[in-house]
Design an enzyme around this catalytic site. Structure first.
Site, PDB file in Angstrom:
ATOM      1  N   ALA A 137       0.815  -1.214   0.000  1.00  0.00           N
ATOM      2  CA  ALA A 137       0.000   0.000   0.000  1.00  0.00           C
ATOM      3  C   ALA A 137       0.850   1.266   0.000  1.00  0.00           C
ATOM      4  CB  ALA A 137      -0.917  -0.005   1.223  1.00  0.00           C
ATOM      5  N   ASN A 140       1.548  -2.561   8.311  1.00  0.00           N
ATOM      6  CA  ASN A 140       2.578  -3.355   7.637  1.00  0.00           C
ATOM      7  C   ASN A 140       3.478  -2.450   6.813  1.00  0.00           C
ATOM      8  OD1 ASN A 140       1.762  -6.237   8.231  1.00  0.00           O
ATOM      9  ND2 ASN A 140      -0.147  -5.353   7.509  1.00  0.00           N
ATOM     10  N   HIS A 150      -0.485   8.050   3.661  1.00  0.00           N
ATOM     11  CA  HIS A 150       0.847   7.898   4.256  1.00  0.00           C
ATOM     12  C   HIS A 150       1.760   8.964   3.657  1.00  0.00           C
ATOM     13  CE1 HIS A 150      -0.566   3.954   5.571  1.00  0.00           C
ATOM     14  NE2 HIS A 150      -0.885   3.679   4.324  1.00  0.00           N
TER      15      HIS A 150
HETATM   16  N1  LIG Z   1       1.967  -4.952   3.082  1.00  0.00           N
HETATM   17  C1  LIG Z   1       0.932  -4.125   2.859  1.00  0.00           C
HETATM   18  O1  LIG Z   1       1.071  -3.081   2.246  1.00  0.00           O
HETATM   19  C2  LIG Z   1      -0.403  -4.497   3.382  1.00  0.00           C
HETATM   20  C3  LIG Z   1      -0.580  -5.657   4.081  1.00  0.00           C
HETATM   21  N2  LIG Z   1      -1.821  -6.034   4.544  1.00  0.00           N
HETATM   22  C4  LIG Z   1      -1.915  -7.289   5.305  1.00  0.00           C
HETATM   23  O2  LIG Z   1      -2.185  -8.364   4.412  1.00  0.00           O
HETATM   24  C5  LIG Z   1      -2.920  -9.389   5.095  1.00  0.00           C
HETATM   25  C6  LIG Z   1      -4.187  -9.734   4.309  1.00  0.00           C
HETATM   26  O3  LIG Z   1      -4.992  -8.583   4.175  1.00  0.00           O
HETATM   27  P1  LIG Z   1      -6.469  -8.651   3.528  1.00  0.00           P
HETATM   28  O4  LIG Z   1      -6.462  -9.439   2.275  1.00  0.00           O
HETATM   29  O5  LIG Z   1      -6.975  -7.269   3.488  1.00  0.00           O
HETATM   30  O6  LIG Z   1      -7.243  -9.461   4.664  1.00  0.00           O
HETATM   31  P2  LIG Z   1      -8.727 -10.079   4.596  1.00  0.00           P
HETATM   32  O7  LIG Z   1      -9.226 -10.081   5.989  1.00  0.00           O
HETATM   33  O8  LIG Z   1      -9.536  -9.442   3.545  1.00  0.00           O
HETATM   34  O9  LIG Z   1      -8.445 -11.593   4.133  1.00  0.00           O
HETATM   35  C7  LIG Z   1      -7.766 -12.504   4.964  1.00  0.00           C
HETATM   36  C8  LIG Z   1      -7.967 -13.898   4.424  1.00  0.00           C
HETATM   37  O10 LIG Z   1      -7.280 -14.837   5.275  1.00  0.00           O
HETATM   38  C9  LIG Z   1      -8.124 -15.957   5.446  1.00  0.00           C
HETATM   39  N3  LIG Z   1      -7.830 -16.758   6.634  1.00  0.00           N
HETATM   40  C10 LIG Z   1      -8.118 -16.496   7.925  1.00  0.00           C
HETATM   41  N4  LIG Z   1      -7.756 -17.528   8.707  1.00  0.00           N
HETATM   42  C11 LIG Z   1      -7.272 -18.491   7.866  1.00  0.00           C
HETATM   43  C12 LIG Z   1      -6.784 -19.805   8.050  1.00  0.00           C
HETATM   44  N5  LIG Z   1      -6.691 -20.346   9.264  1.00  0.00           N
HETATM   45  N6  LIG Z   1      -6.385 -20.502   6.952  1.00  0.00           N
HETATM   46  C13 LIG Z   1      -6.470 -19.983   5.726  1.00  0.00           C
HETATM   47  N7  LIG Z   1      -6.930 -18.731   5.478  1.00  0.00           N
HETATM   48  C14 LIG Z   1      -7.325 -17.991   6.547  1.00  0.00           C
HETATM   49  C15 LIG Z   1      -9.515 -15.368   5.510  1.00  0.00           C
HETATM   50  O11 LIG Z   1     -10.453 -16.379   5.257  1.00  0.00           O
HETATM   51  P3  LIG Z   1     -12.024 -16.182   5.643  1.00  0.00           P
HETATM   52  O12 LIG Z   1     -12.501 -15.022   4.812  1.00  0.00           O
HETATM   53  O13 LIG Z   1     -12.604 -17.486   5.238  1.00  0.00           O
HETATM   54  O14 LIG Z   1     -12.035 -15.910   7.116  1.00  0.00           O
HETATM   55  C16 LIG Z   1      -9.432 -14.338   4.379  1.00  0.00           C
HETATM   56  O15 LIG Z   1      -9.670 -14.982   3.136  1.00  0.00           O
HETATM   57  C17 LIG Z   1      -3.215  -8.837   6.493  1.00  0.00           C
HETATM   58  O16 LIG Z   1      -2.245  -9.314   7.421  1.00  0.00           O
HETATM   59  C18 LIG Z   1      -3.056  -7.341   6.313  1.00  0.00           C
HETATM   60  O17 LIG Z   1      -2.720  -6.685   7.515  1.00  0.00           O
HETATM   61  C19 LIG Z   1      -2.912  -5.268   4.260  1.00  0.00           C
HETATM   62  C20 LIG Z   1      -2.784  -4.100   3.559  1.00  0.00           C
HETATM   63  C21 LIG Z   1      -1.507  -3.584   3.116  1.00  0.00           C
HETATM   64  O1  LIG Z   2      -3.648   0.030   3.272  1.00  0.00           O
HETATM   65  C1  LIG Z   2      -2.881   0.696   3.997  1.00  0.00           C
HETATM   66  O2  LIG Z   2      -2.926   1.920   4.099  1.00  0.00           O
HETATM   67  C2  LIG Z   2      -1.787   0.030   4.767  1.00  0.00           C
HETATM   68  C3  LIG Z   2      -2.161  -1.093   5.609  1.00  0.00           C
HETATM   69  O3  LIG Z   2      -3.296  -1.394   5.838  1.00  0.00           O
HETATM   70  C4  LIG Z   2      -1.074  -1.881   6.179  1.00  0.00           C
HETATM   71  O4  LIG Z   2       0.074  -1.472   6.111  1.00  0.00           O
HETATM   72  O5  LIG Z   2      -1.366  -2.960   6.725  1.00  0.00           O
END
Ligand SMILES: NC(=O)C1=CN([C@@H]2O[C@H](COP(=O)(O)OP(=O)(O)OC[C@H]3O[C@@H](n4cnc5c(N)ncnc54)[C@H](OP(=O)(O)O)[C@@H]3O)[C@@H](O)[C@H]2O)C=CC1
Ligand SMILES: O=C([O-])CC(=O)C(=O)O
Length: 276
Positions: free
Chosen positions: A130, A198, A228
């Site tokens: 992001a 993150n 940000h």
């Molecule tokens: N690096 C970056 O810039 C960013 C990183 N992130 C991070 O990325 C990650 C994913 O974000 P996002 O896609 O928005 O999250 P979501 O909540 O939209 O999706 C998470 C997924 O993980 C699944 N999940 C939960 N528990 C399990 C399990 N035990 N086994 C398998 N799958 C599982 C959920 O399944 P179900 O729907 O069935 O519960 C869902 O499909 C998060 O940690 C978030 O903080 C987010 C934004 C920016």
């Molecule tokens: O989408 C964003 O702004 C960033 C975010 O959630 C993350 O870093 O996990």
């Protein structure tokens, strides 16, 4: 020519661990076609919901448990709750495979994963996600960086439930004006806001590390976008940059995040790579 770009190479089989805001969008792109890659499987918690989402793809793939992914894929994209990072990454790294990590904050508490990658010849890839400008930060870090500061502003719903707010009894539900809810290092932010910051950890890993990268977090009731702003002072350049991300179906996650993963995959096999 290398192993990735060779026209004779068979497509890399990709597993997506987490089929939510990020995983769903990346799966769609793989289904539409990214040269050199094919979607092999996804993992989700609620398999029924995932199976329904899978019906939207032209070429549906199995919905598996996390432990079943490694044998069917060459690379895994981790986009699940942060606590699952070791269970997703370890089997792939032990087999010298690549792991694209979105729950970057969790890497700080799981430093053994980097050692595992080094030991077996695997690789952990952190996309810009992001954020923006990690190429410039990494380049500046080849010289000397004096300071990296980031100010994050998020709509209230993008921060609700963060452990730091709960533990410190900071209520943001009814605020009418912007409120600074945190000031500290990227390492502290990763602990206190595991689903929201993150990006701060990714910035710190590209630059001067999680204990010197400083962060402010604001909750803003008027704001619609995850904003940000980064300021870097170094012996090669001073630069500032900002991004206003549109939230996705998950208000904590910006829409640009899965697009960054898709761009990252394309870059792995492209005959022309632009940007460091
Ligand atoms: N690096 C970056 O810039 C960013 C990183 N992130 C991070 O990325 C990650 C994913 O974000 P996002 O896609 O928005 O999250 P979501 O909540 O939209 O999706 C998470 C997924 O993980 C699944 N999940 C939960 N528990 C399990 C399990 N035990 N086994 C398998 N799958 C599982 C959920 O399944 P179900 O729907 O069935 O519960 C869902 O499909 C998060 O940690 C978030 O903080 C987010 C934004 C920016
Ligand atoms: O989408 C964003 O702004 C960033 C975010 O959630 C993350 O870093 O996990």
């Amino acid at each position: 020519m290398n192993a990735f770009t060779s026209p004779r190479r068979r497509p890399m089989r990709v597993a997506i661990a987490g089929f939510g805001a990020i995983g769903g969008r990346v799966a769609q792109a793989l289904d539409e076609g990214i040269p050199g890659f094919e979607l092999a499987a996804v993992a989700a918690q609620d398999k029924g919901k995932a199976a329904r989402r899978m019906e939207q793809l032209r070429n549906p793939v199995p919905v598996l448990d996390i432990a079943e992914l490694e044998p069917v894929a060459d690379l895994v994209i981790e986009c699940a709750p942060a606590v699952l990072l070791p269970a997703i990454a370890e089997p792939f790294l032990r087999e010298a495979k690549s792991v694209v990590v979105l729950s970057v904050g969790a890497l700080l508490a799981q430093e053994h994963l980097v050692a595992l990658a080094r030991q077996h010849g695997g690789q952990i890839v952190v996309p810009t996600g992001a954020l923006l400008g990690l190429d410039a930060v990494a380049a500046a870090a080849e010289g000397r960086i004096e300071s990296v500061r980031m100010v994050t502003r998020k709509p209230v719903r993008g921060l609700l439930g963060a452990p730091y707010l709960v533990e410190n009894n900071i209520r943001i539900e009814d605020i009418r004006e912007p409120m600074r809810v945190f000031e500290g290092t990227a390492r502290e932010a990763a602990k206190g806001f595991p689903a929201n910051l993150n990006v701060a950890v990714a910035l710190s890993l590209a630059g001067i590390g999680p204990d010197r990268t400083m962060l402010e977090i604001w909750a803003d009731p008027e704001l619609q976008r995850n904003t940000h702003r980064i300021e870097v002072e170094s012996d090669s350049a001073r630069f500032s940059m900002s991004i206003e991300g549109i939230p996705s179906e998950n208000p904590k996650t910006g829409r640009i995040t899965p697009l960054s993963v898709i761009a990252c995959l394309r870059k792995m096999t492209a005959p022309l790579r632009v940007g460091t």
